[in-house]
Design a protein around this motif. Structure first.
Motif, PDB file in Angstrom:
ATOM      1  N   PHE A  70     -73.913-150.749 -44.159  1.00 35.37           N
ATOM      2  CA  PHE A  70     -74.857-150.187 -45.117  1.00 35.37           C
ATOM      3  C   PHE A  70     -76.172-149.890 -44.419  1.00 35.37           C
ATOM      4  N   GLY A  71     -76.953-148.972 -44.992  1.00 30.06           N
ATOM      5  CA  GLY A  71     -78.173-148.496 -44.353  1.00 30.06           C
ATOM      6  C   GLY A  71     -79.368-149.411 -44.458  1.00 30.06           C
ATOM      7  N   ASN A  72     -79.564-150.119 -45.575  1.00 27.23           N
ATOM      8  CA  ASN A  72     -80.729-150.978 -45.732  1.00 27.23           C
ATOM      9  C   ASN A  72     -80.309-152.358 -46.190  1.00 27.23           C
ATOM     10  N   ALA A  73     -80.442-152.692 -47.464  1.00 27.60           N
ATOM     11  CA  ALA A  73     -80.114-154.028 -47.973  1.00 27.60           C
ATOM     12  C   ALA A  73     -78.671-154.074 -48.463  1.00 27.60           C
TER      13      ALA A  73
ATOM     14  N   TYR B  34     -81.745-147.831 -52.832  1.00 28.11           N
ATOM     15  CA  TYR B  34     -80.299-147.667 -52.961  1.00 28.11           C
ATOM     16  C   TYR B  34     -79.553-148.729 -52.152  1.00 28.11           C
ATOM     17  N   PRO B  35     -79.523-149.983 -52.607  1.00 20.86           N
ATOM     18  CA  PRO B  35     -78.798-151.012 -51.854  1.00 20.86           C
ATOM     19  C   PRO B  35     -77.284-150.838 -51.975  1.00 20.86           C
ATOM     20  N   ALA B  36     -76.558-151.476 -51.101  1.00 15.16           N
ATOM     21  CA  ALA B  36     -75.098-151.434 -51.196  1.00 15.16           C
ATOM     22  C   ALA B  36     -74.628-152.022 -52.526  1.00 15.16           C
ATOM     23  N   MET B  37     -75.219-153.161 -52.918  1.00 13.44           N
ATOM     24  CA  MET B  37     -74.920-153.761 -54.215  1.00 13.44           C
ATOM     25  C   MET B  37     -76.197-154.294 -54.841  1.00 13.44           C
ATOM     26  N   SER B  38     -76.442-153.925 -56.079  1.00 12.42           N
ATOM     27  CA  SER B  38     -77.587-154.425 -56.832  1.00 12.42           C
ATOM     28  C   SER B  38     -77.053-155.214 -58.014  1.00 12.42           C
TER      29      SER B  38
END
Length: 142
Positions: free
Chosen positions: A75-78, A54-58
């Motif tokens: 954001f939490g990860n990417a 669940y990236p901020a933007m894919s």
């Protein structure tokens, strides 16, 4: 009907401009658009599960797909994950990887990075890597 895990746009030549996505525990926005053009996007406080799923933007598309003038923050990860994208430029990515491990502000991997150009971006205050070409990345230009 009910809650969704992401805002998702799919189709050729999608153009989006001047949008804001805030406070999503999952993905902020997913765009899968060969020939797409995304401009002036603000994504704030997303991906609180801390997983790369669940990236901020894919962003997915082809060599003509473009993201410009975006801000992705908290954001939490990417932050911005690209897959078969032409250009990501003039984008600010900051305060990321706040929950997950093995994170990056700008992220891509494998053969999907072939021909992608990341230019004129400012990435800071990310807990691990600012920009990452993962797992057999080739022909990524920064």
């Amino acid at each position: 009907k009910g809650a969704t895990r992401e805002t998702k746009l799919v189709g050729p030549n999608i153009t989006i401009s001047n949008i804001t996505v805030k406070y999503s525990s999952n993905t902020g926005i997913t765009v899968n658009s060969p020939g797409g053009n995304m401009n002036i996007i603000l994504i704030h406080s997303t991906c609180w599960l801390g997983t790369l799923v669940y990236p901020a933007m894919s962003l997915k598309g082809d060599e003509t797909t473009k993201l410009s003038n975006a801000t992705v923050s908290y954001f939490g990860n990417a932050g911005v994950v690209t897959n078969r994208v032409g250009v990501v430029e003039r984008t600010l990515v900051h305060h990321g990887g706040l929950i997950g491990l093995d994170t990056a502000g700008l992220y891509t991997g494998g053969q999907h990075a072939n021909g992608t150009v990341w230019r004129y971006n400012w990435v800071h205050s990310v807990t691990e890597k600012c920009a990452r070409g993962d797992d057999q990345t080739a022909n990524l230009t920064m």
